[in-house]
Design a protein around this motif. Sequence first.
Motif, mmCIF file in Angstrom:
data_model
loop_
_atom_site.group_PDB
_atom_site.id
_atom_site.type_symbol
_atom_site.label_atom_id
_atom_site.label_comp_id
_atom_site.label_asym_id
_atom_site.label_seq_id
_atom_site.Cartn_x
_atom_site.Cartn_y
_atom_site.Cartn_z
ATOM 1 N N LEU A 197 -5.180 3.523 8.435
ATOM 2 C CA LEU A 197 -4.834 2.105 8.315
ATOM 3 C C LEU A 197 -4.639 1.467 9.684
ATOM 4 O O LEU A 197 -5.146 0.373 9.951
ATOM 5 C CB LEU A 197 -3.552 1.936 7.487
ATOM 6 C CG LEU A 197 -3.660 2.157 5.994
ATOM 7 C CD1 LEU A 197 -2.278 2.087 5.343
ATOM 8 C CD2 LEU A 197 -4.596 1.144 5.361
ATOM 9 N N LEU A 216 -2.078 7.104 7.125
ATOM 10 C CA LEU A 216 -1.402 6.084 7.916
ATOM 11 C C LEU A 216 -2.195 5.791 9.191
ATOM 12 O O LEU A 216 -2.404 4.624 9.551
ATOM 13 C CB LEU A 216 0.025 6.541 8.243
ATOM 14 C CG LEU A 216 0.910 5.556 8.996
ATOM 15 C CD1 LEU A 216 1.048 4.236 8.249
ATOM 16 C CD2 LEU A 216 2.285 6.175 9.234
ATOM 17 N N VAL A 256 3.609 -0.919 3.843
ATOM 18 C CA VAL A 256 3.150 0.431 3.532
ATOM 19 C C VAL A 256 4.308 1.314 3.114
ATOM 20 O O VAL A 256 5.317 1.417 3.809
ATOM 21 C CB VAL A 256 2.423 1.056 4.749
ATOM 22 C CG1 VAL A 256 1.985 2.484 4.441
ATOM 23 C CG2 VAL A 256 1.216 0.200 5.137
ATOM 24 N N LEU A 265 0.838 -1.196 0.000
ATOM 25 C CA LEU A 265 0.000 0.000 0.000
ATOM 26 C C LEU A 265 0.869 1.240 0.000
ATOM 27 O O LEU A 265 1.985 1.218 0.510
ATOM 28 C CB LEU A 265 -0.889 0.025 1.253
ATOM 29 C CG LEU A 265 -1.811 -1.170 1.461
ATOM 30 C CD1 LEU A 265 -2.356 -1.173 2.864
ATOM 31 C CD2 LEU A 265 -2.934 -1.126 0.448
#
Length: 160
Positions: A21, A18, A143, A10
Amino acid sequence: MRKDDAHLKLRVASLKELDALVGKYLTKETPQVFWEEEHACLRFESIEEALEAMRDPYFQLFIPEDARANTALKEVQEFRAYSSELALAWEVVERISPQVEPMHVRCESGLWYASFGEREESCSKSAPVAICLAALRAHGMDVDFSSERKSTPGDDRAVA
């Protein structure tokens, strides 16, 4: 397939993304929801309040005249600031610790490195960001935090 290949990759461009998530997938937090008008950037606690304001002639004066016909409301979901407050990042560690290997964290040359177990380290100028990235990686999400993305001299790893 290797274990690392199974990670969901991602990309996020902001701390708010952030935090979303982390809040949604790790802490299972219910976000604060509000409504925002896109031109005047005014915040409303409910859709009813927002719609009422949009019909108010006084409120219309806050919106540029050429934008009034095209103005829109958007729903905003806001999670706690896990990636900028160390105490909240630590809550993430406490929350996921029973499910993952021990966390390792260190600071070297002004950069923070964090990992859970033997997983690849996450690196950032900020300890909370490094912790959040490592926690997401421990749960199968790799990420790319592109807000601070750059290479450091003599190091092929990117800094988040």
